[in-house]
Design a protein around this motif. Sequence first.
Motif, PDB file in Angstrom:
ATOM      1  N   ALA A  37       0.831  -1.211   0.000  1.00 28.90           N
ATOM      2  CA  ALA A  37       0.000   0.000   0.000  1.00 28.90           C
ATOM      3  C   ALA A  37       0.861   1.255   0.000  1.00 28.90           C
ATOM      4  CB  ALA A  37      -0.933  -0.005   1.211  1.00 28.90           C
ATOM      5  N   GLN A  38       1.984   1.232   0.738  1.00 26.18           N
ATOM      6  CA  GLN A  38       2.899   2.368   0.757  1.00 26.18           C
ATOM      7  C   GLN A  38       3.459   2.606  -0.643  1.00 26.18           C
ATOM      8  OE1 GLN A  38       6.430   1.919   3.162  1.00 26.18           O
ATOM      9  NE2 GLN A  38       6.869   4.096   3.114  1.00 26.18           N
ATOM     10  N   MET A  59       9.310  -1.363  -4.297  1.00 21.71           N
ATOM     11  CA  MET A  59      10.022  -0.102  -4.171  1.00 21.71           C
ATOM     12  C   MET A  59      10.184   0.315  -2.711  1.00 21.71           C
ATOM     13  SD  MET A  59       9.249   3.462  -6.138  1.00 21.71           S
ATOM     14  CE  MET A  59       7.659   3.770  -5.441  1.00 21.71           C
ATOM     15  N   THR A  60       9.222  -0.046  -1.877  1.00 17.68           N
ATOM     16  CA  THR A  60       9.238   0.454  -0.505  1.00 17.68           C
ATOM     17  C   THR A  60       9.383  -0.607   0.558  1.00 17.68           C
ATOM     18  OG1 THR A  60       6.839   0.359  -0.424  1.00 17.68           O
ATOM     19  CG2 THR A  60       7.835   2.457  -1.084  1.00 17.68           C
ATOM     20  N   ALA A  61       9.221  -1.866   0.230  1.00 21.57           N
ATOM     21  CA  ALA A  61       9.233  -2.924   1.243  1.00 21.57           C
ATOM     22  C   ALA A  61      10.522  -2.921   2.058  1.00 21.57           C
ATOM     23  CB  ALA A  61       9.016  -4.287   0.597  1.00 21.57           C
ATOM     24  N   ALA A  62      11.624  -2.570   1.453  1.00 19.27           N
ATOM     25  CA  ALA A  62      12.906  -2.585   2.172  1.00 19.27           C
ATOM     26  C   ALA A  62      12.957  -1.559   3.287  1.00 19.27           C
ATOM     27  CB  ALA A  62      14.058  -2.349   1.199  1.00 19.27           C
ATOM     28  N   SER A  63      12.132  -0.524   3.221  1.00 17.52           N
ATOM     29  CA  SER A  63      12.184   0.508   4.257  1.00 17.52           C
ATOM     30  C   SER A  63      11.253   0.211   5.424  1.00 17.52           C
ATOM     31  CB  SER A  63      11.836   1.885   3.671  1.00 17.52           C
ATOM     32  OG  SER A  63      10.465   1.952   3.352  1.00 17.52           O
ATOM     33  N   VAL A  75      -3.134   7.129   2.360  1.00 16.23           N
ATOM     34  CA  VAL A  75      -3.286   8.127   1.301  1.00 16.23           C
ATOM     35  C   VAL A  75      -2.064   9.034   1.188  1.00 16.23           C
ATOM     36  CG1 VAL A  75      -5.813   8.103   1.362  1.00 16.23           C
ATOM     37  CG2 VAL A  75      -4.542   9.728   2.806  1.00 16.23           C
ATOM     38  N   ALA A  76      -1.173   8.959   2.195  1.00 11.04           N
ATOM     39  CA  ALA A  76       0.066   9.747   2.163  1.00 11.04           C
ATOM     40  C   ALA A  76       1.108   8.985   2.966  1.00 11.04           C
ATOM     41  CB  ALA A  76      -0.151  11.131   2.758  1.00 11.04           C
TER      42      ALA A  76
END
Length: 158
Positions: free
Chosen positions: A30-31, A49-53, A71-72
Amino acid sequence: MDEALRRTAGWDQRSPGLNLAAVCPEDAVAQGAVMTRAFDMPEEHPGDMTAASVGRAGRHPFGIRGGTDLVAVGTMYTRGETAQFSGGATVPPARGGAQSALLAARARQADPAGCRWLVAETGVERPGAPNSSPHNMLRIGFQVLYERRNRTWHPGNG
């Protein structure tokens, strides 16, 4: 750092119905979807793209939920006395205060983490290409130190 804390003291989220929330590993896709939609990028593999963070030491992902949906989003990476803000993105229907709330939340979290310095980067606003991020960052006390070419995204070019 002190300036950002001073300027954001007492800030509440300014958009009714939007709530600051932790981003957990289950939110990675979702992120990524928020980021790709906000930047008009392909959504084929948004979580990659974001799972690592999410859930990694020193990485602090934040989110704003509208109802149950993210949503943000915005991430803070801490190392020593420095907090780097990255990945700030808001889907178009939720724009109008969410990023400022995320900047303030990250600044307030950086203080107890022992950070003295806040750093961030964003795109430069150009004629025909509005960008509220630099305005939001300047409002909480960031200063422009330099400009450099980063990446240029061309929607439709994959």
